[in-house]
Design a protein around this motif. Structure first.
Motif, PDB file in Angstrom:
ATOM      1  N   UNK A   1       0.810  -1.205   0.000  1.00  0.00           N
ATOM      2  CA  UNK A   1       0.000   0.000   0.000  1.00  0.00           C
ATOM      3  C   UNK A   1       0.849   1.264   0.000  1.00  0.00           C
ATOM      4  N   UNK A   2       2.169   1.118  -0.066  1.00  0.00           N
ATOM      5  CA  UNK A   2       3.068   2.278  -0.087  1.00  0.00           C
ATOM      6  C   UNK A   2       4.155   2.082  -1.139  1.00  0.00           C
ATOM      7  N   UNK A   3       4.567   3.218  -1.713  1.00  0.00           N
ATOM      8  CA  UNK A   3       5.685   3.203  -2.665  1.00  0.00           C
ATOM      9  C   UNK A   3       6.585   4.384  -2.317  1.00  0.00           C
ATOM     10  N   UNK A   4       7.844   4.091  -2.025  1.00  0.00           N
ATOM     11  CA  UNK A   4       8.826   5.141  -1.770  1.00  0.00           C
ATOM     12  C   UNK A   4       9.617   5.363  -3.055  1.00  0.00           C
ATOM     13  N   UNK A   5       9.549   6.579  -3.579  1.00  0.00           N
ATOM     14  CA  UNK A   5      10.258   6.921  -4.808  1.00  0.00           C
ATOM     15  C   UNK A   5      11.446   7.792  -4.438  1.00  0.00           C
ATOM     16  N   UNK A   6      12.638   7.329  -4.776  1.00  0.00           N
ATOM     17  CA  UNK A   6      13.865   8.110  -4.607  1.00  0.00           C
ATOM     18  C   UNK A   6      14.343   8.458  -6.005  1.00  0.00           C
ATOM     19  N   UNK A   7      14.235   9.730  -6.348  1.00  0.00           N
ATOM     20  CA  UNK A   7      14.574  10.107  -7.713  1.00  0.00           C
ATOM     21  C   UNK A   7      15.844  10.952  -7.740  1.00  0.00           C
ATOM     22  N   UNK A   8      16.626  10.698  -8.764  1.00  0.00           N
ATOM     23  CA  UNK A   8      17.838  11.465  -9.041  1.00  0.00           C
ATOM     24  C   UNK A   8      17.730  11.884 -10.505  1.00  0.00           C
ATOM     25  N   UNK A   9      17.528  13.179 -10.739  1.00  0.00           N
ATOM     26  CA  UNK A   9      17.300  13.676 -12.095  1.00  0.00           C
ATOM     27  C   UNK A   9      18.498  14.482 -12.571  1.00  0.00           C
ATOM     28  N   UNK A  10      18.872  14.273 -13.822  1.00  0.00           N
ATOM     29  CA  UNK A  10      19.938  15.054 -14.457  1.00  0.00           C
ATOM     30  C   UNK A  10      19.438  15.538 -15.809  1.00  0.00           C
TER      31      UNK A  10
END
Length: 122
Positions: A1-10
């Motif tokens: 029921x949960x999603x942890x999104x760790x984003x690194x954008x370039x």
């Protein structure tokens, strides 16, 4: 029921130098963590994530477009100086010089001739 999104954008941005007004490319980089969870968790903060967004059990996709765009927009420097532009001199004096040969009798703009006639009357 949960999603942890760790984003690194370039990305590479084409910016205009504030000092020389010349375009240049600059590499941008940013990171952001967001937790998608049940609506009851919205508004909570944690150590690993900056915010909680609602996630319904029926959701089949997560739209990260706005988060990626905002992350990269925050990575753009406020003072945009192209590489090597700090070494270029800045011109601080503008306009004509006192040494220039100007004919004071001829007006710069013909529309001012009516005002010149008023000056001659006095």
């Amino acid at each position: 029921d949960r999603i942890l999104v760790k984003m690194h954008a370039t990305a590479t941005a084409e910016l205009t130098c504030d000092r020389t007004l010349q375009p240049y490319d600059e590499a941008l980089e940013g990171q952001y963590n967001v937790l998608f969870g049940p609506p009851s968790m919205v508004g909570q903060e944690g150590d690993e994530f900056e915010e909680v967004r609602p996630l319904d059990a029926s959701d089949r996709e997560i739209d990260l477009t706005d988060m990626v765009r905002d992350t990269l927009l925050l990575a753009i420097p406020q003072r945009r100086i192209a590489p090597g532009a700090e070494d270029e001199p800045i011109e601080r004096e503008f306009g004509g010089t006192d040494d220039a040969d100007e004919d004071d009798s001829a007006p710069v703009d013909p529309r001012w001739s009516a005002l010149e006639e008023l000056e001659d009357d006095e």
